[in-house]
Design a protein around this motif. Structure first.
Motif, PDB file in Angstrom:
ATOM      1  N   ALA A  73       0.853  -1.191   0.000  1.00  0.00           N
ATOM      2  CA  ALA A  73       0.000   0.000   0.000  1.00  0.00           C
ATOM      3  C   ALA A  73       0.886   1.237   0.000  1.00  0.00           C
ATOM      4  O   ALA A  73       1.993   1.220   0.556  1.00  0.00           O
ATOM      5  N   HIS A  74       0.402   2.285  -0.614  1.00  0.00           N
ATOM      6  CA  HIS A  74       1.133   3.543  -0.645  1.00  0.00           C
ATOM      7  C   HIS A  74       0.381   4.600   0.143  1.00  0.00           C
ATOM      8  O   HIS A  74      -0.854   4.669   0.107  1.00  0.00           O
ATOM      9  N   SER A  75       1.125   5.419   0.845  1.00  0.00           N
ATOM     10  CA  SER A  75       0.532   6.466   1.665  1.00  0.00           C
ATOM     11  C   SER A  75       0.052   7.619   0.790  1.00  0.00           C
ATOM     12  O   SER A  75       0.310   7.659  -0.426  1.00  0.00           O
ATOM     13  N   GLU A  76      -0.603   8.571   1.403  1.00  0.00           N
ATOM     14  CA  GLU A  76      -1.050   9.756   0.671  1.00  0.00           C
ATOM     15  C   GLU A  76       0.140  10.548   0.146  1.00  0.00           C
ATOM     16  O   GLU A  76       0.009  11.296  -0.829  1.00  0.00           O
ATOM     17  N   ALA A  77       1.312  10.369   0.765  1.00  0.00           N
ATOM     18  CA  ALA A  77       2.532  11.043   0.301  1.00  0.00           C
ATOM     19  C   ALA A  77       3.183  10.293  -0.858  1.00  0.00           C
ATOM     20  O   ALA A  77       4.161  10.767  -1.442  1.00  0.00           O
ATOM     21  N   GLY A  78       2.669   9.100  -1.178  1.00  0.00           N
ATOM     22  CA  GLY A  78       3.181   8.342  -2.309  1.00  0.00           C
ATOM     23  C   GLY A  78       4.223   7.306  -1.963  1.00  0.00           C
ATOM     24  O   GLY A  78       4.726   6.610  -2.846  1.00  0.00           O
ATOM     25  N   ALA A  79       4.576   7.163  -0.689  1.00  0.00           N
ATOM     26  CA  ALA A  79       5.596   6.196  -0.279  1.00  0.00           C
ATOM     27  C   ALA A  79       4.957   4.850   0.035  1.00  0.00           C
ATOM     28  O   ALA A  79       3.804   4.778   0.479  1.00  0.00           O
ATOM     29  N   MET A 130      -0.680   0.549   8.882  1.00  0.00           N
ATOM     30  CA  MET A 130       0.573   0.693   8.151  1.00  0.00           C
ATOM     31  C   MET A 130       1.046   2.139   8.336  1.00  0.00           C
ATOM     32  O   MET A 130       0.245   3.031   8.603  1.00  0.00           O
ATOM     33  N   GLN A 131       2.365   2.323   8.182  1.00  0.00           N
ATOM     34  CA  GLN A 131       2.926   3.644   8.450  1.00  0.00           C
ATOM     35  C   GLN A 131       3.765   4.117   7.272  1.00  0.00           C
ATOM     36  O   GLN A 131       4.506   3.347   6.661  1.00  0.00           O
ATOM     37  N   CYS A 132       3.632   5.410   6.967  1.00  0.00           N
ATOM     38  CA  CYS A 132       4.428   6.013   5.901  1.00  0.00           C
ATOM     39  C   CYS A 132       5.837   6.288   6.425  1.00  0.00           C
ATOM     40  O   CYS A 132       5.992   6.953   7.450  1.00  0.00           O
ATOM     41  N   PRO A 133       6.895   5.788   5.759  1.00  0.00           N
ATOM     42  CA  PRO A 133       8.261   6.005   6.233  1.00  0.00           C
ATOM     43  C   PRO A 133       8.736   7.448   6.060  1.00  0.00           C
ATOM     44  O   PRO A 133       9.715   7.856   6.677  1.00  0.00           O
ATOM     45  N   GLN A 134       8.035   8.218   5.238  1.00  0.00           N
ATOM     46  CA  GLN A 134       8.432   9.617   5.019  1.00  0.00           C
ATOM     47  C   GLN A 134       7.816  10.565   6.038  1.00  0.00           C
ATOM     48  O   GLN A 134       8.496  11.408   6.609  1.00  0.00           O
ATOM     49  N   THR A 135       6.521  10.409   6.249  1.00  0.00           N
ATOM     50  CA  THR A 135       5.816  11.354   7.132  1.00  0.00           C
ATOM     51  C   THR A 135       5.505  10.766   8.498  1.00  0.00           C
ATOM     52  O   THR A 135       5.082  11.502   9.400  1.00  0.00           O
ATOM     53  N   ASN A 136       5.695   9.432   8.655  1.00  0.00           N
ATOM     54  CA  ASN A 136       5.334   8.703   9.877  1.00  0.00           C
ATOM     55  C   ASN A 136       3.830   8.669  10.135  1.00  0.00           C
ATOM     56  O   ASN A 136       3.386   8.251  11.201  1.00  0.00           O
TER      57      ASN A 136
END
Length: 204
Positions: free
Chosen positions: A165-171, A181-187
């Motif tokens: 899955a990809h976050s709203e930030a695209g990561a 799940m957690q975005c590695p860029q924005t946490n």
């Protein structure tokens, strides 16, 4: 070979044959591709897999196809990889991409209903907190749905659910629990029905 095990696990077994092998009598089948007739029998003209299809004719059509041409069909009990294409409050719509580890050439549609997302607390399931469009999901086929060949799928087992899955930030996000799940860029954290992926599904 995983391709062959996927075939035998998820559809009626396909028989391997070699060029010149006698397959059946012309009284039992009509000829398709990759075969020829001689002296009342049908023979294979290439090395591959024997397919029999009933196409509304009096006799089934027998053909031989190479490995790359053989088409797996999602069958009840098969583990499939799919991509979420849309969601609403009642279900998620998906396109089925793989049966086991074998890519499908044709596009098959599937539906994961709210009651089939997880085993417990089904009445508390929120589709929006389980899947998002673009998610890659491992699911199991539970039945062939309507006449439009929409397969009904489930992610109720621990090993099934969102794998990419990809976050709203695209990561690409990292699983941190069975439901987040957690975005590695924005946490930032996002809810998902996260799969506990088994090693055989970790191949690219």
């Amino acid at each position: 070979m995983r391709w062959l095990s996927a075939l035998t696990d998820n559809m009626s077994p396909l028989r391997l044959c070699v060029p010149g092998e006698k397959l059946c009598s012309v009284e039992d089948c009509s000829t398709g591709t990759g075969v020829y007739q001689r002296h009342g029998y049908i023979y294979s003209s290439l090395a591959g897999y024997v397919l029999r299809k009933n196409e509304g004719e009096e006799l089934p059509v027998i053909s031989v196809v190479r490995e790359t041409e053989a088409q797996l069909l999602p069958d009840v009990g098969a583990i499939v990889t799919c991509k979420v294409t849309g969601i609403n409050s009642r279900f998620a719509k998906v396109h089925i991409l793989y049966v086991g580890s074998t890519p499908l050439k044709d596009r098959f549609r599937g539906t994961i209903r709210k009651e089939d997302v997880r085993e417990s607390e089904k009445d508390k399931v929120d589709i929006y907190k389980s899947f998002r469009p673009g998610d890659i999901v491992l699911a199991k086929v539970i039945s062939l749905g309507d006449v439009q060949s929409t397969y009904l799928l489930t992610t109720a087992e621990n090993e099934l659910g969102v794998v990419v899955a990809h976050s709203e930030a695209g990561a690409q996000m990292i699983p941190i629990s069975w439901r987040e799940m957690q975005c590695p860029q924005t946490n930032a954290k996002e809810f998902r029905k996260v799969a506990r992926v088994q090693p055989e599904y970790l191949e690219a």
